[in-house]
Write a protein that holds these residues in place. Structure first.
Motif, PDB file in Angstrom:
ATOM      1  N   ALA A   1      -0.137   3.904 -15.596  1.00  0.00           N
ATOM      2  CA  ALA A   1      -0.883   4.348 -14.414  1.00  0.00           C
ATOM      3  C   ALA A   1      -1.040   3.250 -13.372  1.00  0.00           C
ATOM      4  O   ALA A   1      -1.029   3.535 -12.170  1.00  0.00           O
ATOM      5  CB  ALA A   1      -2.256   4.860 -14.834  1.00  0.00           C
ATOM      6  N   VAL A   2      -1.197   2.003 -13.800  1.00  0.00           N
ATOM      7  CA  VAL A   2      -1.432   0.912 -12.833  1.00  0.00           C
ATOM      8  C   VAL A   2      -0.284   0.783 -11.841  1.00  0.00           C
ATOM      9  O   VAL A   2      -0.516   0.757 -10.626  1.00  0.00           O
ATOM     10  CB  VAL A   2      -1.726  -0.423 -13.557  1.00  0.00           C
ATOM     11  N   PRO A   3       0.979   0.699 -12.279  1.00  0.00           N
ATOM     12  CA  PRO A   3       2.051   0.565 -11.284  1.00  0.00           C
ATOM     13  C   PRO A   3       2.153   1.762 -10.334  1.00  0.00           C
ATOM     14  O   PRO A   3       2.475   1.599  -9.154  1.00  0.00           O
ATOM     15  CB  PRO A   3       3.330   0.444 -12.121  1.00  0.00           C
ATOM     16  N   MET A   4       1.864   2.956 -10.862  1.00  0.00           N
ATOM     17  CA  MET A   4       1.926   4.138  -9.991  1.00  0.00           C
ATOM     18  C   MET A   4       0.838   4.073  -8.924  1.00  0.00           C
ATOM     19  O   MET A   4       1.088   4.372  -7.756  1.00  0.00           O
ATOM     20  CB  MET A   4       1.802   5.415 -10.819  1.00  0.00           C
ATOM     21  N   LEU A   5      -0.367   3.677  -9.314  1.00  0.00           N
ATOM     22  CA  LEU A   5      -1.436   3.539  -8.327  1.00  0.00           C
ATOM     23  C   LEU A   5      -1.190   2.361  -7.386  1.00  0.00           C
ATOM     24  O   LEU A   5      -1.573   2.398  -6.215  1.00  0.00           O
ATOM     25  CB  LEU A   5      -2.787   3.359  -9.020  1.00  0.00           C
ATOM     26  N   ALA A   6      -0.569   1.310  -7.921  1.00  0.00           N
ATOM     27  CA  ALA A   6      -0.324   0.118  -7.109  1.00  0.00           C
ATOM     28  C   ALA A   6       0.646   0.397  -5.965  1.00  0.00           C
ATOM     29  O   ALA A   6       0.698  -0.370  -5.001  1.00  0.00           O
ATOM     30  CB  ALA A   6       0.211  -1.013  -7.988  1.00  0.00           C
ATOM     31  N   ALA A   7       1.384   1.487  -6.042  1.00  0.00           N
ATOM     32  CA  ALA A   7       2.258   1.859  -4.930  1.00  0.00           C
ATOM     33  C   ALA A   7       1.444   2.315  -3.726  1.00  0.00           C
ATOM     34  O   ALA A   7       1.908   2.225  -2.585  1.00  0.00           O
ATOM     35  CB  ALA A   7       3.216   2.969  -5.372  1.00  0.00           C
ATOM     36  N   ALA A   8       0.213   2.790  -3.961  1.00  0.00           N
ATOM     37  CA  ALA A   8      -0.622   3.314  -2.879  1.00  0.00           C
ATOM     38  C   ALA A   8      -1.756   2.374  -2.490  1.00  0.00           C
ATOM     39  O   ALA A   8      -2.420   2.605  -1.487  1.00  0.00           O
ATOM     40  CB  ALA A   8      -1.205   4.664  -3.287  1.00  0.00           C
ATOM     41  N   MET A   9      -2.011   1.338  -3.281  1.00  0.00           N
ATOM     42  CA  MET A   9      -3.129   0.425  -3.010  1.00  0.00           C
ATOM     43  C   MET A   9      -2.796  -0.945  -3.598  1.00  0.00           C
ATOM     44  O   MET A   9      -1.825  -1.062  -4.347  1.00  0.00           O
ATOM     45  CB  MET A   9      -4.423   0.973  -3.612  1.00  0.00           C
ATOM     46  N   PRO A  10      -3.607  -1.952  -3.283  1.00  0.00           N
ATOM     47  CA  PRO A  10      -3.351  -3.277  -3.870  1.00  0.00           C
ATOM     48  C   PRO A  10      -3.419  -3.232  -5.398  1.00  0.00           C
ATOM     49  O   PRO A  10      -4.221  -2.483  -5.981  1.00  0.00           O
ATOM     50  CB  PRO A  10      -4.467  -4.154  -3.298  1.00  0.00           C
ATOM     51  N   TRP A  11      -2.580  -4.064  -6.039  1.00  0.00           N
ATOM     52  CA  TRP A  11      -2.487  -4.060  -7.493  1.00  0.00           C
ATOM     53  C   TRP A  11      -3.835  -4.335  -8.145  1.00  0.00           C
ATOM     54  O   TRP A  11      -4.196  -3.691  -9.121  1.00  0.00           O
ATOM     55  CB  TRP A  11      -1.456  -5.101  -7.949  1.00  0.00           C
ATOM     56  N   ALA A  12      -4.603  -5.283  -7.640  1.00  0.00           N
ATOM     57  CA  ALA A  12      -5.899  -5.640  -8.239  1.00  0.00           C
ATOM     58  C   ALA A  12      -6.857  -4.445  -8.226  1.00  0.00           C
ATOM     59  O   ALA A  12      -7.583  -4.208  -9.194  1.00  0.00           O
ATOM     60  CB  ALA A  12      -6.516  -6.828  -7.519  1.00  0.00           C
ATOM     61  N   VAL A  13      -6.852  -3.675  -7.136  1.00  0.00           N
ATOM     62  CA  VAL A  13      -7.719  -2.499  -7.045  1.00  0.00           C
ATOM     63  C   VAL A  13      -7.250  -1.432  -8.030  1.00  0.00           C
ATOM     64  O   VAL A  13      -8.057  -0.817  -8.741  1.00  0.00           O
ATOM     65  CB  VAL A  13      -7.750  -1.955  -5.593  1.00  0.00           C
ATOM     66  N   ALA A  14      -5.947  -1.208  -8.094  1.00  0.00           N
ATOM     67  CA  ALA A  14      -5.399  -0.216  -9.026  1.00  0.00           C
ATOM     68  C   ALA A  14      -5.730  -0.608 -10.461  1.00  0.00           C
ATOM     69  O   ALA A  14      -6.144   0.238 -11.266  1.00  0.00           O
ATOM     70  CB  ALA A  14      -3.890  -0.106  -8.833  1.00  0.00           C
TER      71      ALA A  14
END
Length: 189
Positions: free
Chosen positions: A39-52
């Motif tokens: 899930a982290v890499p998928m969310l990191a596509a839409a927001m900063p990695w630290a936030v994801a």
């Protein structure tokens, strides 16, 4: 005519043993960990990695606490906010332990190889996981009755004698019996 049957209260759910709980702990934690890592890499596509990563970590910890309460430790009920906070506290302690282990590795060996990094991280994660399991099983999700049985009492009431208690053994190794309350003796006037 309807038959009236008396409904029996449902028995309390049986709690799994330590080994079964540990296997369930690993399966639940590992499963949520694998889902989180996807899930982290998928969310990191839409927001900063630290936030994801932070969002997935919070969601994963909440999900794990729910699973541990219902499935791993068999409490039979969803965890309250106090248990969620205690569980997240144990997760933070595990995170700090693995981070400290990695800092120690880099202090000893400034440029360790991938094998050393993985060995230290996985060892620290495993030890932190066992520690977290023990905290969750013995404190966070322990049944109140189990906790009361484990606690030691300094005195034991004698059955049939409600006004007497046992005083713990002293140097002599013998126990003495004493009243649990003082008797008021009226003073002579």
């Amino acid at each position: 005519m309807e038959s009236q049957r008396q409904s029996k209260p449902s028995p309390a759910p049986s709690r799994p043993g330590p080994l079964s709980s540990f296997v369930r702990f690993v399966v639940c934690g590992g499963g949520v960990g694998l889902l989180s890592s996807a899930a982290v890499p998928m969310l990191a596509a839409a927001m900063p990695w630290a936030v994801a990563n932070a969002l997935v970590t919070v969601a994963g910890t909440l999900l794990c606490t729910e699973l541990h309460a219902l499935f791993t430790f068999g409490t039979g009920r969803r965890p309250d906010w106090r248990r969620h906070l205690q569980s997240s506290g144990s997760a933070v302690a595990a995170y700090l332990a693995t981070t400290a282990a990695m800092f120690a590795l880099y202090a000893v060996q400034p440029s360790p190889g991938m094998l050393w990094e993985q060995t230290v991280y996985l060892t620290a994660s495993g030890l932190a996981g066992v520690g977290r399991f023990l905290v969750l099983r013995l404190f966070v999700f322990a049944d109140r009755n189990e906790r009361d049985e484990r606690s030691t009492r300094s005195e034991t009431l004698l059955s049939g004698e409600p006004n007497l208690r046992l005083i713990p053994a002293t140097d002599t190794g013998r126990r003495q019996v004493a009243p649990t309350h003082t008797t008021l003796i009226p003073a002579a006037a």
